[in-house]
Scaffold this motif. Structure first.
Motif, PDB file in Angstrom:
ATOM      1  N   THR A 334       3.844 -44.305  14.095  1.00 45.69           N
ATOM      2  CA  THR A 334       4.617 -43.779  14.968  1.00 45.69           C
ATOM      3  C   THR A 334       6.440 -43.790  14.722  1.00 45.69           C
ATOM      4  O   THR A 334       6.166 -45.171  15.453  1.00 45.69           O
ATOM      5  CB  THR A 334       3.875 -43.979  16.249  1.00 45.69           C
ATOM      6  OG1 THR A 334       2.661 -43.665  16.302  1.00 45.69           O
ATOM      7  CG2 THR A 334       3.949 -42.474  17.603  1.00 45.69           C
ATOM      8  N   TRP A 335       7.137 -43.545  14.524  1.00 48.98           N
ATOM      9  CA  TRP A 335       8.129 -43.325  14.741  1.00 48.98           C
ATOM     10  C   TRP A 335       8.951 -42.306  15.805  1.00 48.98           C
ATOM     11  O   TRP A 335       8.302 -41.692  16.295  1.00 48.98           O
ATOM     12  CB  TRP A 335       8.936 -42.669  13.603  1.00 48.98           C
ATOM     13  CG  TRP A 335       8.408 -43.538  12.254  1.00 48.98           C
ATOM     14  CD1 TRP A 335       7.402 -43.877  11.705  1.00 48.98           C
ATOM     15  CD2 TRP A 335       9.092 -44.886  11.968  1.00 48.98           C
ATOM     16  NE1 TRP A 335       7.078 -44.710  10.648  1.00 48.98           N
ATOM     17  CE2 TRP A 335       7.844 -45.567  10.412  1.00 48.98           C
ATOM     18  CE3 TRP A 335      10.300 -45.975  11.908  1.00 48.98           C
ATOM     19  CZ2 TRP A 335       8.041 -46.854   9.590  1.00 48.98           C
ATOM     20  CZ3 TRP A 335      10.579 -47.163  11.188  1.00 48.98           C
ATOM     21  CH2 TRP A 335       9.692 -47.102  10.252  1.00 48.98           C
ATOM     22  N   THR A 336       9.559 -42.614  16.202  1.00 50.98           N
ATOM     23  CA  THR A 336      10.464 -42.054  17.151  1.00 50.98           C
ATOM     24  C   THR A 336      11.847 -41.739  16.001  1.00 50.98           C
ATOM     25  O   THR A 336      12.554 -42.144  15.382  1.00 50.98           O
ATOM     26  CB  THR A 336      11.595 -43.293  18.699  1.00 50.98           C
ATOM     27  OG1 THR A 336      10.217 -43.932  19.170  1.00 50.98           O
ATOM     28  CG2 THR A 336      12.040 -41.802  19.210  1.00 50.98           C
ATOM     29  N   ILE A 337      11.782 -39.924  16.368  1.00 53.88           N
ATOM     30  CA  ILE A 337      13.151 -39.768  15.081  1.00 53.88           C
ATOM     31  C   ILE A 337      13.934 -38.968  15.420  1.00 53.88           C
ATOM     32  O   ILE A 337      14.226 -38.556  16.668  1.00 53.88           O
ATOM     33  CB  ILE A 337      12.044 -37.622  14.097  1.00 53.88           C
ATOM     34  CG1 ILE A 337      10.746 -38.396  14.285  1.00 53.88           C
ATOM     35  CG2 ILE A 337      12.790 -37.455  13.120  1.00 53.88           C
ATOM     36  CD1 ILE A 337      10.202 -39.641  12.850  1.00 53.88           C
ATOM     37  N   ALA A 338      15.393 -39.975  15.571  1.00 46.39           N
ATOM     38  CA  ALA A 338      16.842 -38.921  15.733  1.00 46.39           C
ATOM     39  C   ALA A 338      17.797 -38.041  14.731  1.00 46.39           C
ATOM     40  O   ALA A 338      17.582 -38.504  13.869  1.00 46.39           O
ATOM     41  CB  ALA A 338      17.429 -40.689  16.013  1.00 46.39           C
ATOM     42  N   GLY A 339      18.436 -37.914  15.482  1.00 47.20           N
ATOM     43  CA  GLY A 339      19.724 -37.666  14.140  1.00 47.20           C
ATOM     44  C   GLY A 339      20.170 -38.403  14.508  1.00 47.20           C
ATOM     45  O   GLY A 339      20.360 -38.905  14.585  1.00 47.20           O
ATOM     46  N   CYS A 342      26.111 -39.537  17.120  1.00 48.32           N
ATOM     47  CA  CYS A 342      26.401 -40.316  18.542  1.00 48.32           C
ATOM     48  C   CYS A 342      26.005 -40.012  19.838  1.00 48.32           C
ATOM     49  O   CYS A 342      26.308 -40.297  20.782  1.00 48.32           O
ATOM     50  CB  CYS A 342      27.632 -40.743  18.602  1.00 48.32           C
ATOM     51  SG  CYS A 342      28.233 -41.569  17.175  1.00 48.32           S
ATOM     52  N   ASP A 343      25.490 -38.633  19.984  1.00 45.93           N
ATOM     53  CA  ASP A 343      24.505 -38.084  20.525  1.00 45.93           C
ATOM     54  C   ASP A 343      23.833 -38.506  21.469  1.00 45.93           C
ATOM     55  O   ASP A 343      22.704 -38.742  20.297  1.00 45.93           O
ATOM     56  CB  ASP A 343      25.217 -36.846  21.277  1.00 45.93           C
ATOM     57  CG  ASP A 343      24.801 -36.052  22.073  1.00 45.93           C
ATOM     58  OD1 ASP A 343      24.955 -36.796  23.018  1.00 45.93           O
ATOM     59  OD2 ASP A 343      25.611 -35.269  22.476  1.00 45.93           O
ATOM     60  N   SER A 344      23.273 -38.891  22.637  1.00 47.48           N
ATOM     61  CA  SER A 344      21.799 -39.521  23.106  1.00 47.48           C
ATOM     62  C   SER A 344      20.580 -38.621  23.124  1.00 47.48           C
ATOM     63  O   SER A 344      19.577 -38.768  23.110  1.00 47.48           O
ATOM     64  CB  SER A 344      22.111 -40.371  24.572  1.00 47.48           C
ATOM     65  OG  SER A 344      22.358 -39.598  25.757  1.00 47.48           O
ATOM     66  N   ILE A 345      21.474 -36.930  23.610  1.00 51.23           N
ATOM     67  CA  ILE A 345      19.969 -36.228  23.297  1.00 51.23           C
ATOM     68  C   ILE A 345      19.872 -36.010  21.997  1.00 51.23           C
ATOM     69  O   ILE A 345      18.684 -35.302  21.499  1.00 51.23           O
ATOM     70  CB  ILE A 345      20.566 -35.383  24.063  1.00 51.23           C
ATOM     71  CG1 ILE A 345      22.021 -34.665  22.978  1.00 51.23           C
ATOM     72  CG2 ILE A 345      21.504 -35.211  25.478  1.00 51.23           C
ATOM     73  CD1 ILE A 345      22.376 -32.906  23.152  1.00 51.23           C
ATOM     74  N   ASP A 346      20.082 -36.617  20.633  1.00 50.66           N
ATOM     75  CA  ASP A 346      20.068 -35.890  19.571  1.00 50.66           C
ATOM     76  C   ASP A 346      18.479 -36.779  18.767  1.00 50.66           C
ATOM     77  O   ASP A 346      18.492 -37.829  17.943  1.00 50.66           O
ATOM     78  CB  ASP A 346      20.649 -36.681  18.691  1.00 50.66           C
ATOM     79  CG  ASP A 346      21.547 -35.798  17.246  1.00 50.66           C
ATOM     80  OD1 ASP A 346      20.436 -35.048  17.161  1.00 50.66           O
ATOM     81  OD2 ASP A 346      21.615 -36.445  16.161  1.00 50.66           O
ATOM     82  N   VAL A 347      17.559 -36.632  19.846  1.00 54.03           N
ATOM     83  CA  VAL A 347      16.327 -37.215  19.818  1.00 54.03           C
ATOM     84  C   VAL A 347      15.336 -36.381  19.641  1.00 54.03           C
ATOM     85  O   VAL A 347      15.000 -35.431  20.496  1.00 54.03           O
ATOM     86  CB  VAL A 347      16.550 -38.833  20.702  1.00 54.03           C
ATOM     87  CG1 VAL A 347      14.478 -39.517  20.723  1.00 54.03           C
ATOM     88  CG2 VAL A 347      17.305 -39.493  20.134  1.00 54.03           C
ATOM     89  N   MET A 348      14.127 -36.287  18.660  1.00 52.10           N
ATOM     90  CA  MET A 348      13.107 -35.510  18.794  1.00 52.10           C
ATOM     91  C   MET A 348      11.480 -36.310  18.491  1.00 52.10           C
ATOM     92  O   MET A 348      10.819 -35.116  18.174  1.00 52.10           O
ATOM     93  CB  MET A 348      13.322 -35.105  16.612  1.00 52.10           C
ATOM     94  CG  MET A 348      14.907 -34.188  16.857  1.00 52.10           C
ATOM     95  SD  MET A 348      15.517 -33.825  15.295  1.00 52.10           S
ATOM     96  CE  MET A 348      16.091 -35.909  14.931  1.00 52.10           C
ATOM     97  N   GLY A 349      11.960 -37.058  20.044  1.00 46.19           N
ATOM     98  CA  GLY A 349       9.873 -37.226  20.179  1.00 46.19           C
ATOM     99  C   GLY A 349      10.115 -38.197  18.647  1.00 46.19           C
ATOM    100  O   GLY A 349      10.487 -38.402  18.289  1.00 46.19           O
ATOM    101  N   ARG A 350       8.512 -38.338  19.639  1.00 44.33           N
ATOM    102  CA  ARG A 350       7.523 -39.502  18.379  1.00 44.33           C
ATOM    103  C   ARG A 350       7.130 -38.737  17.623  1.00 44.33           C
ATOM    104  O   ARG A 350       6.490 -37.390  17.736  1.00 44.33           O
ATOM    105  CB  ARG A 350       6.743 -40.419  19.467  1.00 44.33           C
ATOM    106  CG  ARG A 350       7.479 -41.235  20.071  1.00 44.33           C
ATOM    107  CD  ARG A 350       6.876 -41.658  21.165  1.00 44.33           C
ATOM    108  NE  ARG A 350       5.888 -42.878  20.656  1.00 44.33           N
ATOM    109  CZ  ARG A 350       5.844 -43.810  20.983  1.00 44.33           C
ATOM    110  NH1 ARG A 350       7.061 -44.251  20.346  1.00 44.33           N
ATOM    111  NH2 ARG A 350       5.115 -43.886  20.952  1.00 44.33           N
ATOM    112  N   HIS A 351       6.750 -39.089  16.340  1.00 47.41           N
ATOM    113  CA  HIS A 351       5.935 -38.518  15.283  1.00 47.41           C
ATOM    114  C   HIS A 351       5.588 -39.638  14.115  1.00 47.41           C
ATOM    115  O   HIS A 351       6.101 -40.229  13.852  1.00 47.41           O
ATOM    116  CB  HIS A 351       7.111 -37.509  14.282  1.00 47.41           C
ATOM    117  CG  HIS A 351       7.282 -35.908  15.235  1.00 47.41           C
ATOM    118  ND1 HIS A 351       6.545 -35.054  14.895  1.00 47.41           N
ATOM    119  CD2 HIS A 351       8.451 -35.605  16.153  1.00 47.41           C
ATOM    120  CE1 HIS A 351       7.247 -34.658  15.457  1.00 47.41           C
ATOM    121  NE2 HIS A 351       8.187 -34.748  16.745  1.00 47.41           N
ATOM    122  N   LYS A 352       4.267 -38.822  13.690  1.00 44.80           N
ATOM    123  CA  LYS A 352       3.588 -40.042  12.600  1.00 44.80           C
ATOM    124  C   LYS A 352       4.613 -39.254  10.925  1.00 44.80           C
ATOM    125  O   LYS A 352       4.521 -38.708  10.267  1.00 44.80           O
ATOM    126  CB  LYS A 352       2.490 -39.706  12.391  1.00 44.80           C
ATOM    127  CG  LYS A 352       1.722 -39.634  13.864  1.00 44.80           C
ATOM    128  CD  LYS A 352       0.820 -40.759  14.049  1.00 44.80           C
ATOM    129  CE  LYS A 352      -0.336 -41.013  14.407  1.00 44.80           C
ATOM    130  NZ  LYS A 352      -0.161 -42.867  15.246  1.00 44.80           N
TER     131      LYS A 352
END
Ligand SMILES: Cc1ncc(COP(=O)(O)O)c(C=O)c1O
Length: 391
Positions: A334-339, A342-352
């Protein structure tokens, strides 16, 4: 049939649908994988065959319903041309989308302006370019349109349940019962014609009942409108038709069957239309992106992709259903996926993704033909996904 047998059959059919979703993802990856060669930026591969099949499938599921593609879902000129060839009409929300229609050379009287809140300048622009039909959900919008296009045909957007949709639109749009009264009074006082009713059940909607309730609410409103001297001639059942991410979502045939049944009691003189966006383009597009880096932050493991919330994956940040498939095989973690920004909202939740994921791995995201490239910007200088049409 015994209850146990019914449960067994239902579970078999769900397994079947899940397998179909997996097979569909494999097919989408197959037409996208060529773009990993000489890769320099995320690519949205869009299949022409699938665009055509989606349009045909939608029309076949609801023969009485005229299809207006919601241009906002993907406004690429090649896609609009394909849908025009398939016989769909269009729904627009902005002046740029009006321009796209002029460019495409469609009969502007068939174009519907369904954004409930339009700037005065965009109503002027729509009217100048031949658009006749405008949606309203407030008295203010009726007044605005009356001053610019007194002979407009208005269709009234009502609030309906958005329960069961992954991207609800209720609240921002849709008139309440009291709002409907106010709109009717304003229209009467300005001699404006309310000619139709519309609703939107929310995007990626898995709750068929929302359409059923919406159509029934429209029937009630038709009677009220007639009582006030209006002549209803349009029922617009909006968008919201879902893609298959898990196999649990209702199919277009199931939704169509329920809608068709409700439409039996709608008189023949009422034209019925729908505004599918996501359904027509979503499953035609598969995105390939690349891992720029992985990170371990205390217990948490992060994957940073070369595209993210700013680069067309906005919906994922709100826990929208999504299948993320790595080219790498191996045990899932399980990974936290980010873009990449440099922005902290650039995160797309946890995915396998595979536990051994590494920088430069390619990641495929099927079902991204809608609201991906159209929602992307190059914040921080990261290139937006480029769309390529494949056969
Ligand atoms: C007025 C209107 N019609 C149609 C659509 C298309 O919806 P979907 O892509 O869920 O089918 C939208 C989406 O926001 C909309 O606002």
């Amino acid at each position: 049939m015994s209850q146990a047998r019914a449960i067994q059959l239902e579970s078999e059919s769900k397994t079947q649908q899940r397998l179909m979703v997996q097979e569909d993802s494999r097919q989408q990856i197959a037409f996208t994988s060529a773009y990993t060669k000489d890769y320099s930026q995320p690519v949205l591969a869009m299949s022409e065959q699938r665009l055509r099949a989606n349009a045909r499938g939608f029309m076949a599921a609801m023969p009485r319903v005229r299809t207006h593609f919601a241009v906002k879902a993907n406004a690429h000129a090649d896609i609009l041309q394909i849908f025009k060839e398939e016989g769909t009409c269009f729904e627009v929300a902005s002046m740029a989308e009006v321009d796209a229609m002029l460019e495409l050379g469609v009969d502007m009287e068939t174009v519907f302006y369904s954004n409930p809140i339009k700037s005065p300048a965009s109503v002027v622009y729509g009217a100048k370019n031949g658009i006749v039909w405008y949606s309203v959900d407030t008295p203010e919008e009726v007044t605005k349109i009356a001053a610019i296009k007194p002979d407009a045909k208005l269709y009234l957007r009502i609030e309906v349940s958005n329960e069961g949709s992954s991207w609800p639109l209720a609240g921002k749009f849709g008139a309440s019962p009291a709002g409907v009264e106010a709109i009717i009074e304003t229209a009467k006082s300005l001699s404006m014609q309310i000619c139709g009713v519309t609703f939107h059940v929310g995007s990626q909607c898995s709750n068929i009942n929302n359409w059923v309730e919406g159509i029934n609410a429209a029937k009630v409103l038709f009677a009220k409108l007639s009582g006030h001297g209006f002549v209803p001639e349009l029922l617009n059942i909006g968008g919201g038709y879902p893609l298959q991410f898990t196999g649990e979502e209702p199919t277009i045939q199931e939704i169509g069957a329920a809608i068709n049944k409700e439409l039996e009691s709608i008189p023949d003189n009422i034209q019925v239309m729908a505004e599918p966006g996501r359904f027509l383009v979503g499953s035609a597009g598969c995105l390939v992106a690349q891992v720029v880096g992985i990170a371990t932050r205390d217990e948490a493991r992060w994957v940073y992709l070369d595209t993210g919330v700013y680069g067309g994956l906005l919906e994922l940040s709100l826990e929208f259903p999504m299948n993320m498939i790595s080219e790498r095989t191996g045990e899932a973690g399980t990974w936290t996926i980010a873009g990449p920004t440099c922005d902290s909202i650039d995160v797309m939740g946890r995915h396998k993704l595979p536990a051994n994921t590494e920088a430069e791995d390619f990641i495929y995201l099927p079902n991204l033909g809608a609201y991906c490239t159209t929602c992307a910007c190059d914040f921080n200088g990261f290139p937006t996904p480029v769309m390529h049409m494949v056969d």
